[in-house]
Design a protein around this motif. Structure first.
Motif, PDB file in Angstrom:
ATOM      1  N   GLY A   8       0.816  -1.197   0.000  1.00 13.70           N
ATOM      2  CA  GLY A   8       0.000   0.000   0.000  1.00 13.70           C
ATOM      3  C   GLY A   8       0.852   1.250   0.000  1.00 13.70           C
ATOM      4  O   GLY A   8       2.083   1.202   0.116  1.00 13.70           O
ATOM      5  N   LYS A   9       0.156   2.357  -0.128  1.00  6.76           N
ATOM      6  CA  LYS A   9       0.851   3.650  -0.134  1.00  6.76           C
ATOM      7  C   LYS A   9      -0.102   4.725   0.349  1.00  6.76           C
ATOM      8  O   LYS A   9      -1.228   4.836  -0.152  1.00  6.76           O
ATOM      9  CB  LYS A   9       1.359   3.980  -1.539  1.00  6.76           C
ATOM     10  N   ASN A  10       0.375   5.493   1.331  1.00  6.49           N
ATOM     11  CA  ASN A  10      -0.353   6.677   1.823  1.00  6.49           C
ATOM     12  C   ASN A  10      -1.790   6.333   2.211  1.00  6.49           C
ATOM     13  O   ASN A  10      -2.745   6.966   1.751  1.00  6.49           O
ATOM     14  CB  ASN A  10      -0.350   7.795   0.779  1.00  6.49           C
ATOM     15  N   LEU A  11      -1.949   5.332   3.051  1.00  8.54           N
ATOM     16  CA  LEU A  11      -3.270   4.945   3.525  1.00  8.54           C
ATOM     17  C   LEU A  11      -3.370   5.254   5.017  1.00  8.54           C
ATOM     18  O   LEU A  11      -2.574   4.737   5.819  1.00  8.54           O
ATOM     19  CB  LEU A  11      -3.519   3.459   3.280  1.00  8.54           C
ATOM     20  N   ALA A  12      -4.318   6.096   5.386  1.00  8.23           N
ATOM     21  CA  ALA A  12      -4.599   6.442   6.781  1.00  8.23           C
ATOM     22  C   ALA A  12      -3.309   6.816   7.515  1.00  8.23           C
ATOM     23  O   ALA A  12      -2.621   7.764   7.139  1.00  8.23           O
ATOM     24  CB  ALA A  12      -5.342   5.301   7.454  1.00  8.23           C
ATOM     25  N   SER A  13      -2.932   6.045   8.534  1.00 10.42           N
ATOM     26  CA  SER A  13      -1.773   6.392   9.357  1.00 10.42           C
ATOM     27  C   SER A  13      -0.451   5.894   8.788  1.00 10.42           C
ATOM     28  O   SER A  13       0.604   6.154   9.377  1.00 10.42           O
ATOM     29  CB  SER A  13      -1.949   5.826  10.772  1.00 10.42           C
ATOM     30  N   MET A  52      -9.735  -3.124   0.912  1.00 13.09           N
ATOM     31  CA  MET A  52      -9.874  -2.162  -0.177  1.00 13.09           C
ATOM     32  C   MET A  52      -9.373  -2.747  -1.484  1.00 13.09           C
ATOM     33  O   MET A  52      -9.974  -2.533  -2.539  1.00 13.09           O
ATOM     34  CB  MET A  52      -9.114  -0.879   0.164  1.00 13.09           C
ATOM     35  N   ALA A  53      -8.254  -3.460  -1.437  1.00 17.16           N
ATOM     36  CA  ALA A  53      -7.710  -4.034  -2.666  1.00 17.16           C
ATOM     37  C   ALA A  53      -8.651  -5.070  -3.266  1.00 17.16           C
ATOM     38  O   ALA A  53      -8.716  -5.228  -4.492  1.00 17.16           O
ATOM     39  CB  ALA A  53      -6.345  -4.660  -2.391  1.00 17.16           C
ATOM     40  N   LEU A  54      -9.387  -5.764  -2.420  1.00 16.23           N
ATOM     41  CA  LEU A  54     -10.265  -6.839  -2.899  1.00 16.23           C
ATOM     42  C   LEU A  54     -11.685  -6.374  -3.174  1.00 16.23           C
ATOM     43  O   LEU A  54     -12.317  -6.828  -4.132  1.00 16.23           O
ATOM     44  CB  LEU A  54     -10.291  -7.981  -1.873  1.00 16.23           C
ATOM     45  N   TYR A  55     -12.205  -5.487  -2.328  1.00 21.19           N
ATOM     46  CA  TYR A  55     -13.635  -5.148  -2.408  1.00 21.19           C
ATOM     47  C   TYR A  55     -13.933  -3.649  -2.504  1.00 21.19           C
ATOM     48  O   TYR A  55     -15.094  -3.282  -2.662  1.00 21.19           O
ATOM     49  CB  TYR A  55     -14.362  -5.698  -1.174  1.00 21.19           C
ATOM     50  N   GLU A  56     -12.910  -2.801  -2.358  1.00 22.61           N
ATOM     51  CA  GLU A  56     -13.116  -1.348  -2.298  1.00 22.61           C
ATOM     52  C   GLU A  56     -14.114  -1.006  -1.185  1.00 22.61           C
ATOM     53  O   GLU A  56     -14.998  -0.172  -1.338  1.00 22.61           O
ATOM     54  CB  GLU A  56     -13.602  -0.778  -3.632  1.00 22.61           C
ATOM     55  N   ASP A  57     -13.972  -1.668  -0.093  1.00 23.34           N
ATOM     56  CA  ASP A  57     -14.817  -1.421   1.075  1.00 23.34           C
ATOM     57  C   ASP A  57     -14.090  -1.987   2.289  1.00 23.34           C
ATOM     58  O   ASP A  57     -13.236  -2.868   2.159  1.00 23.34           O
ATOM     59  CB  ASP A  57     -16.179  -2.088   0.912  1.00 23.34           C
ATOM     60  N   THR A  58     -14.430  -1.485   3.448  1.00 28.13           N
ATOM     61  CA  THR A  58     -13.788  -1.933   4.674  1.00 28.13           C
ATOM     62  C   THR A  58     -14.732  -1.708   5.838  1.00 28.13           C
ATOM     63  O   THR A  58     -15.555  -0.777   5.804  1.00 28.13           O
ATOM     64  CB  THR A  58     -12.461  -1.173   4.907  1.00 28.13           C
ATOM     65  N   PRO A  59     -14.688  -2.546   6.870  1.00 24.28           N
ATOM     66  CA  PRO A  59     -15.592  -2.370   8.012  1.00 24.28           C
ATOM     67  C   PRO A  59     -15.478  -0.997   8.662  1.00 24.28           C
ATOM     68  O   PRO A  59     -16.464  -0.480   9.180  1.00 24.28           O
ATOM     69  CB  PRO A  59     -15.145  -3.481   8.971  1.00 24.28           C
ATOM     70  N   ARG A  60     -14.306  -0.379   8.612  1.00 26.22           N
ATOM     71  CA  ARG A  60     -14.141   0.948   9.205  1.00 26.22           C
ATOM     72  C   ARG A  60     -15.094   1.957   8.550  1.00 26.22           C
ATOM     73  O   ARG A  60     -15.712   2.773   9.235  1.00 26.22           O
ATOM     74  CB  ARG A  60     -12.696   1.419   9.022  1.00 26.22           C
ATOM     75  N   LEU A  61     -15.217   1.876   7.223  1.00 25.05           N
ATOM     76  CA  LEU A  61     -16.105   2.795   6.513  1.00 25.05           C
ATOM     77  C   LEU A  61     -17.557   2.386   6.662  1.00 25.05           C
ATOM     78  O   LEU A  61     -18.448   3.226   6.710  1.00 25.05           O
ATOM     79  CB  LEU A  61     -15.728   2.840   5.029  1.00 25.05           C
ATOM     80  N   THR A  62     -17.815   1.079   6.749  1.00 25.22           N
ATOM     81  CA  THR A  62     -19.188   0.608   6.890  1.00 25.22           C
ATOM     82  C   THR A  62     -19.809   1.098   8.189  1.00 25.22           C
ATOM     83  O   THR A  62     -20.996   1.460   8.247  1.00 25.22           O
ATOM     84  CB  THR A  62     -19.228  -0.922   6.843  1.00 25.22           C
ATOM     85  N   ARG A  63     -19.000   1.150   9.237  1.00 25.42           N
ATOM     86  CA  ARG A  63     -19.510   1.581  10.544  1.00 25.42           C
ATOM     87  C   ARG A  63     -19.558   3.091  10.688  1.00 25.42           C
ATOM     88  O   ARG A  63     -20.163   3.603  11.627  1.00 25.42           O
ATOM     89  CB  ARG A  63     -18.624   1.003  11.667  1.00 25.42           C
ATOM     90  N   ASP A  81     -17.043   7.537   2.547  1.00 30.01           N
ATOM     91  CA  ASP A  81     -16.363   7.565   1.256  1.00 30.01           C
ATOM     92  C   ASP A  81     -14.980   6.942   1.398  1.00 30.01           C
ATOM     93  O   ASP A  81     -14.260   7.173   2.363  1.00 30.01           O
ATOM     94  CB  ASP A  81     -16.243   9.000   0.751  1.00 30.01           C
ATOM     95  N   THR A  82     -14.601   6.129   0.389  1.00 31.05           N
ATOM     96  CA  THR A  82     -13.297   5.478   0.431  1.00 31.05           C
ATOM     97  C   THR A  82     -12.142   6.470   0.391  1.00 31.05           C
ATOM     98  O   THR A  82     -11.016   6.140   0.796  1.00 31.05           O
ATOM     99  CB  THR A  82     -13.158   4.503  -0.748  1.00 31.05           C
ATOM    100  N   ALA A  83     -12.397   7.687  -0.066  1.00 29.93           N
ATOM    101  CA  ALA A  83     -11.335   8.693  -0.114  1.00 29.93           C
ATOM    102  C   ALA A  83     -10.826   9.043   1.272  1.00 29.93           C
ATOM    103  O   ALA A  83      -9.719   9.590   1.411  1.00 29.93           O
ATOM    104  CB  ALA A  83     -11.839   9.949  -0.822  1.00 29.93           C
TER     105      ALA A  83
END
Length: 290
Positions: A8-13, A52-63, A81-83
């Motif tokens: 990955g690159k430049n994701l969250a922390s 994100m790489a597999l589904y473009e979604d994550t539980p963090r965003l879902t909640r 938003d995934t951004a």
């Protein structure tokens, strides 16, 4: 499914590029390992990158709530938003995972996000996803929706199933236990490969349904054939007796006709023999005269 590598690159922390290669030691031979570190070190971000790489979604965003936020740039976006996973002050980022699919082949799935001109203050651009078969990097799928479908097909799990069976987010272990019977049964069938038994059960049910319908139709036809009354049976018996007597008479007539037919056939045969004898006699008389 088996995870081979995570990048990955430049994701969250997590600033800059990072990589976790599960095919290298000591992770390759580690049967069990833990992701540990202080708060904000990026533990959850690694799991976010995988999703994100597999589904473009994550539980963090879902909640997350649906409120608007201003992560960078000038536009407001939803907290779902995934951004929001793009690190503050970064112009681009991505999540990439190498995995072995349920068909035994290796693949690389990648999700990318960037701002215009790759500037931190630029406008957010549409995210992209790609899927390649390793090691030849053969592209699979075209549009993002097609890529997502291909990934799900090769993993064998939808996002909801993946986050309940493979990746359980914090405090969400109970979500699998609290799922309804149908949902939990579908997930277990997918994980254990026993979906074929559901298909066999469905086909057996359909076959039993068809056979019951055929049996009901047969019973309906039998119900229409009511038994005859005593008078009707007596009348039919009389008709049968009369028909039998007529049949015997016809058989006697047929025997007589057959006898006459054989007599005529024999007479014709004798007449032919007689004609042949006469012709032979004439020939002999002519020979005698000569």
């Amino acid at each position: 499914m088996k995870i081979l590598a995570l990048r990955g690159k430049n994701l969250a922390s997590l600033a800059g590029e990072f990589e976790v290669d599960f095919e290298q030691e000591p992770l390759r031979s580690a049967g069990l390992f833990a992701i540990s570190g202080p708060t904000g070190a990026g533990k959850s971000t690694l799991l976010d990158a995988l999703c994100m790489a597999l589904y473009e979604d994550t539980p963090r965003l879902t909640r997350a709530s649906g409120n608007k936020t201003l992560p960078d740039g000038k536009e407001l976006i939803s907290q779902q938003d995934t951004a929001n996973l793009l690190r503050r002050g970064a112009g681009e980022g991505y999540a990439e995972v190498d995995f072995v699919g349920n068909d035994g082949h290796s693949y690389r799935a990648r999700w990318s996000i960037r701002r215009s001109r790759n500037k931190a203050g630029g406008s957010l651009q549409p995210t992209t996803m790609s899927l390649h078969q390793l090691p030849a990097l053969l592209p699979i799928g075209g549009k993002k929706t097609e890529v997502k479908e291909e990934i799900v097909q090769r993993i064998g799990l939808k996002f909801e199933q993946f986050t309940r069976a493979v990746l359980l987010a914090q405090n969400e272990f109970s979500s699998f236990l609290k799922a309804d019977d149908n949902e939990r049964g579908e997930l277990l069938e997918t994980l254990t490969g026993s979906a074929i038994y559901s298909e066999l059960s469905r086909r057996a049910f359909e076959r039993a349904k068809e056979e019951r319908a055929a049996l009901e139709r047969f019973h309906a036809r039998l119900a229409d054939n009511k038994p005859l009354s005593e008078e009707e049976r007596t009348a039919l018996d009389i008709q049968i007796a009369s028909a039998s007597e007529q049949l015997q008479q016809r058989d006697a007539q047929l025997a007589a006709i057959d006898l006459h037919l054989r007599w005529h056939q024999e007479a014709d045969k004798l007449a032919q023999q007689e004609q042949a004898a006469l012709r032979d006699l004439q020939e002999r008389e002519q020979q005698q005269a000569a």
